[in-house]
Design a protein around this motif. Structure first.
Motif, PDB file in Angstrom:
ATOM      1  N   SER A 215      -5.619  -1.472  -6.269  1.00  0.00           N
ATOM      2  CA  SER A 215      -6.389  -0.284  -5.868  1.00  0.00           C
ATOM      3  C   SER A 215      -6.504  -0.157  -4.352  1.00  0.00           C
ATOM      4  O   SER A 215      -6.846   0.896  -3.829  1.00  0.00           O
ATOM      5  CB  SER A 215      -7.797  -0.359  -6.452  1.00  0.00           C
ATOM      6  N   GLY A 216      -6.251  -1.256  -3.636  1.00  0.00           N
ATOM      7  CA  GLY A 216      -6.428  -1.232  -2.183  1.00  0.00           C
ATOM      8  C   GLY A 216      -7.878  -1.377  -1.754  1.00  0.00           C
ATOM      9  O   GLY A 216      -8.207  -1.171  -0.592  1.00  0.00           O
ATOM     10  N   THR A 217      -8.753  -1.755  -2.690  1.00  0.00           N
ATOM     11  CA  THR A 217     -10.168  -1.967  -2.313  1.00  0.00           C
ATOM     12  C   THR A 217     -10.405  -3.409  -1.856  1.00  0.00           C
ATOM     13  O   THR A 217     -11.364  -3.682  -1.156  1.00  0.00           O
ATOM     14  CB  THR A 217     -11.114  -1.638  -3.481  1.00  0.00           C
ATOM     15  N   TYR A 218      -9.526  -4.309  -2.242  1.00  0.00           N
ATOM     16  CA  TYR A 218      -9.578  -5.711  -1.792  1.00  0.00           C
ATOM     17  C   TYR A 218     -10.998  -6.280  -1.872  1.00  0.00           C
ATOM     18  O   TYR A 218     -11.518  -6.839  -0.911  1.00  0.00           O
ATOM     19  CB  TYR A 218      -9.044  -5.837  -0.360  1.00  0.00           C
ATOM     20  N   LYS A 219     -11.591  -6.148  -3.055  1.00  0.00           N
ATOM     21  CA  LYS A 219     -13.003  -6.540  -3.197  1.00  0.00           C
ATOM     22  C   LYS A 219     -13.209  -8.050  -3.197  1.00  0.00           C
ATOM     23  O   LYS A 219     -14.297  -8.525  -2.954  1.00  0.00           O
ATOM     24  CB  LYS A 219     -13.560  -5.983  -4.514  1.00  0.00           C
ATOM     25  N   ARG A 220     -12.156  -8.818  -3.511  1.00  0.00           N
ATOM     26  CA  ARG A 220     -12.415 -10.216  -3.823  1.00  0.00           C
ATOM     27  C   ARG A 220     -11.876 -11.245  -2.832  1.00  0.00           C
ATOM     28  O   ARG A 220     -12.419 -12.325  -2.715  1.00  0.00           O
ATOM     29  CB  ARG A 220     -11.887 -10.528  -5.220  1.00  0.00           C
ATOM     30  N   GLY A 221     -10.821 -10.929  -2.157  1.00  0.00           N
ATOM     31  CA  GLY A 221     -10.247 -11.923  -1.245  1.00  0.00           C
ATOM     32  C   GLY A 221      -8.931 -12.476  -1.762  1.00  0.00           C
ATOM     33  O   GLY A 221      -8.607 -12.383  -2.945  1.00  0.00           O
ATOM     34  N   PRO A 258      -6.367  -6.109   4.374  1.00  0.00           N
ATOM     35  CA  PRO A 258      -7.604  -6.399   5.098  1.00  0.00           C
ATOM     36  C   PRO A 258      -7.318  -7.163   6.393  1.00  0.00           C
ATOM     37  O   PRO A 258      -6.275  -7.799   6.539  1.00  0.00           O
ATOM     38  CB  PRO A 258      -8.391  -7.293   4.132  1.00  0.00           C
ATOM     39  N   ASP A 259      -8.291  -7.107   7.292  1.00  0.00           N
ATOM     40  CA  ASP A 259      -8.176  -7.806   8.576  1.00  0.00           C
ATOM     41  C   ASP A 259      -8.809  -9.200   8.520  1.00  0.00           C
ATOM     42  O   ASP A 259      -8.876  -9.896   9.511  1.00  0.00           O
ATOM     43  CB  ASP A 259      -8.867  -6.987   9.673  1.00  0.00           C
ATOM     44  N   SER A 260      -9.274  -9.602   7.324  1.00  0.00           N
ATOM     45  CA  SER A 260     -10.179 -10.752   7.235  1.00  0.00           C
ATOM     46  C   SER A 260      -9.475 -12.078   6.986  1.00  0.00           C
ATOM     47  O   SER A 260     -10.094 -13.126   7.056  1.00  0.00           O
ATOM     48  CB  SER A 260     -11.166 -10.514   6.093  1.00  0.00           C
ATOM     49  N   ASP A 261      -8.195 -12.044   6.642  1.00  0.00           N
ATOM     50  CA  ASP A 261      -7.503 -13.280   6.266  1.00  0.00           C
ATOM     51  C   ASP A 261      -6.045 -13.117   6.679  1.00  0.00           C
ATOM     52  O   ASP A 261      -5.346 -12.236   6.184  1.00  0.00           O
ATOM     53  CB  ASP A 261      -7.628 -13.468   4.748  1.00  0.00           C
ATOM     54  N   SER A 262      -5.579 -13.985   7.569  1.00  0.00           N
ATOM     55  CA  SER A 262      -4.240 -13.798   8.139  1.00  0.00           C
ATOM     56  C   SER A 262      -3.136 -13.975   7.094  1.00  0.00           C
ATOM     57  O   SER A 262      -1.998 -13.583   7.324  1.00  0.00           O
ATOM     58  CB  SER A 262      -4.022 -14.765   9.293  1.00  0.00           C
ATOM     59  N   PHE A 296     -12.177  -2.416   7.024  1.00  0.00           N
ATOM     60  CA  PHE A 296     -11.307  -3.605   7.054  1.00  0.00           C
ATOM     61  C   PHE A 296      -9.813  -3.311   7.049  1.00  0.00           C
ATOM     62  O   PHE A 296      -9.011  -4.143   7.423  1.00  0.00           O
ATOM     63  CB  PHE A 296     -11.670  -4.545   5.891  1.00  0.00           C
ATOM     64  N   MET A 297      -9.409  -2.119   6.567  1.00  0.00           N
ATOM     65  CA  MET A 297      -7.979  -1.805   6.548  1.00  0.00           C
ATOM     66  C   MET A 297      -7.549  -0.916   7.707  1.00  0.00           C
ATOM     67  O   MET A 297      -6.365  -0.738   7.942  1.00  0.00           O
ATOM     68  CB  MET A 297      -7.597  -1.109   5.230  1.00  0.00           C
ATOM     69  N   ALA A 298      -8.524  -0.360   8.411  1.00  0.00           N
ATOM     70  CA  ALA A 298      -8.198   0.601   9.472  1.00  0.00           C
ATOM     71  C   ALA A 298      -7.398  -0.086  10.578  1.00  0.00           C
ATOM     72  O   ALA A 298      -7.658  -1.230  10.924  1.00  0.00           O
ATOM     73  CB  ALA A 298      -9.468   1.213  10.032  1.00  0.00           C
ATOM     74  N   ILE A 299      -6.432   0.650  11.117  1.00  0.00           N
ATOM     75  CA  ILE A 299      -5.512   0.029  12.067  1.00  0.00           C
ATOM     76  C   ILE A 299      -5.579   0.681  13.453  1.00  0.00           C
ATOM     77  O   ILE A 299      -4.886   0.284  14.370  1.00  0.00           O
ATOM     78  CB  ILE A 299      -4.080   0.032  11.471  1.00  0.00           C
ATOM     79  N   THR A 300      -6.452   1.662  13.605  1.00  0.00           N
ATOM     80  CA  THR A 300      -6.669   2.239  14.936  1.00  0.00           C
ATOM     81  C   THR A 300      -7.324   1.174  15.812  1.00  0.00           C
ATOM     82  O   THR A 300      -8.233   0.482  15.373  1.00  0.00           O
ATOM     83  CB  THR A 300      -7.592   3.473  14.829  1.00  0.00           C
ATOM     84  N   ASP A 306      -5.763  -4.071  19.941  1.00  0.00           N
ATOM     85  CA  ASP A 306      -4.989  -3.918  18.707  1.00  0.00           C
ATOM     86  C   ASP A 306      -5.708  -4.591  17.546  1.00  0.00           C
ATOM     87  O   ASP A 306      -6.325  -5.643  17.715  1.00  0.00           O
ATOM     88  CB  ASP A 306      -3.617  -4.597  18.854  1.00  0.00           C
ATOM     89  N   ARG A 307      -5.556  -3.995  16.377  1.00  0.00           N
ATOM     90  CA  ARG A 307      -6.106  -4.615  15.166  1.00  0.00           C
ATOM     91  C   ARG A 307      -5.157  -5.711  14.670  1.00  0.00           C
ATOM     92  O   ARG A 307      -3.962  -5.679  14.969  1.00  0.00           O
ATOM     93  CB  ARG A 307      -6.279  -3.539  14.084  1.00  0.00           C
ATOM     94  N   PRO A 308      -5.685  -6.693  13.910  1.00  0.00           N
ATOM     95  CA  PRO A 308      -4.852  -7.817  13.469  1.00  0.00           C
ATOM     96  C   PRO A 308      -3.592  -7.381  12.691  1.00  0.00           C
ATOM     97  O   PRO A 308      -2.544  -7.996  12.822  1.00  0.00           O
ATOM     98  CB  PRO A 308      -5.784  -8.621  12.556  1.00  0.00           C
ATOM     99  N   GLN A 309      -3.712  -6.298  11.915  1.00  0.00           N
ATOM    100  CA  GLN A 309      -2.578  -5.850  11.090  1.00  0.00           C
ATOM    101  C   GLN A 309      -1.400  -5.378  11.949  1.00  0.00           C
ATOM    102  O   GLN A 309      -0.254  -5.375  11.515  1.00  0.00           O
ATOM    103  CB  GLN A 309      -3.006  -4.706  10.167  1.00  0.00           C
TER     104      GLN A 309
END
Length: 321
Positions: A215-221, A258-262, A296-300, A306-309
């Motif tokens: 879904s792209g909600t990445y609720k869990r990790g 997400p930006d939370s886990d490389s 968490f997914m935004a890339i602006t 710069d964002r991690p993604q």
């Protein structure tokens, strides 16, 4: 500038589809991207912009005239992109639905007809056919949960026929059933191969996310979503192989992490590399000035950083290595 070889990769610039207020107030409920929103992407070499919009805002009444202020805002954006040598996908972000008479209606049911929808795209094509940088008309974002008497195939075919009465040159992008799922493309969208385009310029658009339910909600990790390095490849392969088997052109209109886990970056890298090897381009979801800074997914970029993604996204500029 020197011509890029291969098909361009790019970004979704989301803001014109924001808000659930219809038509809503431009600048307050939603907005259109501007030249300023493009410059960073151009500097990065990501020259394809998928621009989501809402049908309700560009045509207040089904069958009526296009709404001039919104139409002009889209034209201004397309012109800005043209000046920067960037291409635009006009993406109707409506999920086969439209707000009308106080409720959301599925197109083809109640009083929103397939003809209303096809006629809208004919008017749009008439307005945009002379721009040099329309990459494609994105007929519909993520068709889903239609009832048995309303088929996306019929809607799309009517639309194609309608557009081709005024524009034989522009690519038409057809999304797939079930939220344009790449993974389930063969079982749910295979019949789209029977669509007929008199100009022979159809391309198909699938979406891919890497969380458990896609879904792209990445609720869990990463771990709970049981992700692994090749997950993106496994998800998109059915679509890629279908394109090849049928000799079709296609792209992935949405993917994001997400930006939370490389570790997500590594999955994205593998995925984009696979697309590039198979000559398929895509657009990251999403950029644009309307996202909150902590999305968490935004890339602006945030505060000029710069964002991690971006570390991965910035590596894949065209389908040519």
């Amino acid at each position: 500038p020197s011509e890029q070889k291969g098909e361009p990769f790019g970004i979704n610039i989301a803001c014109a589809e924001f808000g659930n207020n219809f038509p809503g107030e431009c600048g307050k409920d939603y907005g259109y991207p501007t030249m300023e929103d493009l410059k960073y992407w151009q500097e990065k070499g990501l020259n394809l912009i998928r621009m989501p919009f809402k049908w309700e805002r560009l045509q207040h009444e089904p069958g009526g005239e296009l709404h001039s202020p919104d139409l002009q805002a889209v034209k201004d954006f397309v012109t800005a992109a043209e000046q920067l040598d960037m291409k635009v996908i006009l993406d109707m972000h409506n999920y086969c639905r439209r707000y009308h008479n106080g409720k959301v209606q599925i197109i083809g049911q109640d009083d929103i007809t397939n003809e209303h929808y096809a006629e809208f795209w004919k008017k749009m094509a008439d307005e945009f056919k002379n721009y040099t940088n329309i990459y494609g008309y994105g007929l519909m974002n993520e068709p889903h949960d239609l009832d048995s008497c309303t088929t996306w195939f019929e809607m799309a075919q009517l639309c194609i026929d309608s557009i081709r009465t005024v524009d034989m040159d522009t690519r038409i992008m057809v999304g797939g059933n079930h939220w344009s799922s790449a993974e389930r493309w063969v079982e749910l969208s295979d019949t789209l191969k029977y669509l007929k385009d008199p100009a022979d310029k159809l391309a198909f658009e699938a979406h891919v996310y890497f969380d458990a339910d896609a879904s792209g909600t990445y609720k869990r990790g990463y771990d709970e979503d049981s992700c692994y390095l090749e997950k993106g490849i496994d998800r998109v392969r059915p679509f890629v192989e279908w394109l090849k088997a049928n000799k079709f052109e296609g792209m992935v209109g949405e993917y994001g992490i997400p930006d939370s886990d490389s570790r997500w970056n590594l999955v994205l890298d593998k995925f984009l590399s696979y697309l590039q090897e198979n000559d398929i381009n895509g657009c990251y979801w999403a950029a644009g000035p309307w996202w909150p800074k902590d999305e968490f997914m935004a890339i602006t970029p945030v505060d000029g950083k710069d964002r991690p993604q971006m570390e991965v996204v910035g590596k894949y500029l065209t389908t040519q290595k």
